[in-house]
Design an enzyme around this catalytic site. Structure first.
Site: not given
Ligand code: IMP
Length: 455
Positions: A18, A51
């Site tokens: 982000d 995004h």
């Molecule tokens: P997952 O990718 O769904 O397994 O999430 C794992 C961790 O990465 C979590 O804490 C999510 O909030 C974080 N996360 C995954 N994708 C993003 C993103 O695009 N922006 C910010 N955090 C992310």
């Protein structure tokens, strides 16, 4: 050392995702597409990314799996082998883009037949795992980790399995997840999983699952192909410009991020090599930019950064910079800039320059607090990718003066910036040992200053 490939730019999150990469990618894609064919390549993550784009016709749209160039005429957008794709969400996303455009998509979409599938079975497993001890807490619920785990366990379903549509193979996949979830005391059929639109649906019976997938694949079939042939040709042909768009950030990488709340993909620029099956060596990419927020960091999930801010300033920044997740709408945690972590991420991420976004998030008479290192039991220590270790640290801070937002907004080139902003940029560049490619000072396209053409 390999030579550099002209007109190749890669943008990678230098912190916890982000950072505003999407709008930077948009700018470069649009600039290139005025005069050149441009390839926009994504190599990691899936429906967990997001995004929001503001289009010229005033519409706003959140992209999750499609790379940004999907709105540019002369673009070929590639969803690479390193991604994990949810067919239902991808179908909806393509349809949403068509609706917003009111026409067929002009960009060419190529989905690598080798990209792995991330399905409702994975989302269900992740949801059930969350109820079991501490399993998978913090994940977005988009089934990302189980989909990557399937690859390591050597039984993934891939995009090419949708083409062939081997029912038996897909049914076997369902049966495996049914058994795993039964082992955790629940029934796959009734587990609720999220969709792109935000509502929840049940996974349903094996037959319902297979039928749903069979319908979804129809929309995707025209885009699925053997991408390596196109890459082999276009990477060596200077008629094409290349823009690599990473998802997430190095602070979320499963080896370099704040473990255990990490994502499962390789969030560094090095991942371009395996995703393109060795065709594109990231060393050859001319500009390898790490994108970071200039004056603070944001984080979404359960990780606790050593430099979390006091809630008063954090909530002010959250409102001013709209720090809410594009995929999940979760409010983001806000932290002071942590140079110790950012340096580590920059090295792991393979950056050769920086993009600093959100330069407008400054407050009069409020200096910018920056962490320059940590102490543990009176000794200086470095960042380590481990939450338990980071919990014990005491950050050391310095403060730099903030600048006038109005003066920043008026500046069209580096020389016009307020002197405090220039000093700040010099300090970050020196500490990180990287030049600065560009800065942004607001969400609009024109609110940015390009310092250099390459790094
Ligand atoms: P997952 O990718 O769904 O397994 O999430 C794992 C961790 O990465 C979590 O804490 C999510 O909030 C974080 N996360 C995954 N994708 C993003 C993103 O695009 N922006 C910010 N955090 C992310």
């Amino acid at each position: 050392m390999a030579g550099k490939r002209k007109n190749s730019f890669a943008f990678c999150g230098g912190a916890f995702g982000d950072e505003g990469k999407g709008r930077v990618v948009d700018k470069f894609v649009e600039d290139f597409s005025q005069s050149k064919a441009v390839v926009v390549y994504r190599d990691n993550g899936g429906a967990n990314a997001g995004h929001t784009l503001e289009l010229k016709n005033g519409h706003r749209i959140a992209l999750h799996q499609l790379p940004s160039g999907v709105f540019a005429k002369k673009a070929t957008v590639v969803l690479g082998k390193g991604m994990v794709l949810h067919p239902g969400d991808l179908k909806s996303e393509i349809e949403e883009v068509e609706t917003v455009l009111g026409a067929k998509i002009k960009a060419k979409i190529l989905i690598d037949e080798m990209a792995a599938l991330s399905l409702d079975t994975h989302r269900a497993f992740e949801a059930v795992l969350k109820t079991w001890h501490d399993g998978g807490k913090g994940a977005t619920g988009r089934g990302i980790a189980p989909a990557y785990a399937d690859i390591l366990l050597r039984h993934p379903l891939r995009m090419r399995d949708l083409l062939v549509f081997d029912k038996k193979k897909i049914e076997d996949h369902y049966l495996l997840y049914e058994a795993l979830i039964a082992g955790l005391g629940q029934k796959l059929e009734t587990v609720l999983v999220p969709t792109l639109a935000g509502e929840k649906i049940v996974v349903g019976t094996k037959k319902e699952f297979v039928t749903r997938l069979e319908k979804q694949k129809e929309k995707l079939i025209p885009y699925i192909s053997e991408v390596y042939q196109f890459l082999q040709k276009s990477w060596r042909d200077e008629k094409y410009a290349f823009v690599f768009e990473k998802a997430q950030g190095v602070g979320l990488d499963w080896r370099y991020g704040v473990y255990p709340d990490v994502t499962a993909s390789d969030t560094t620029l090095r991942a371009i090599f395996p995703s393109t099956e060795g065709i594109i060596d990231p060393q050859e990419i001319e500009v390898r930019a790490g994108v970071i927020k200039a004056t603070y960091m944001s984080t979404v999930g359960t990780r606790k950064l050593p430099t979390m801010m006091e809630e008063e300033l954090a909530s002010r920044i959250r409102e001013d910079a709209q720090e809410y997740g594009a995929t999940t709408r979760r409010p983001r945690g806000i932290a002071y800039l942590d140079l110790a972590a950012l340096k580590f991420f920059s090295q792991a991420g393979f950056f050769n320059c920086l993009v600093l976004t959100h330069m407008d998030i400054v407050y009069p008479n409020a200096p910018i607090k920056i962490c320059t290192g940590y102490e543990l039991n009176g000794k200086e220590v470095s960042y380590r990718p481990d939450q338990e270790f980071l919990n014990q640290l005491t950050p050391k801070y310095i403060e730099l003066p903030s600048w006038d937002k109005q003066a920043l907004g008026k500046a069209k080139k580096r020389q016009d910036l307020p002197s405090q902003a220039k000093d700040f940029l010099d300090f970050i560049s020196q500490e990180m040992n990287l030049p600065i490619l560009m800065i942004t000072s607001g969400p609009k396209r024109e609110q940015g200053i390009l310092f250099k053409k390459k790094c």
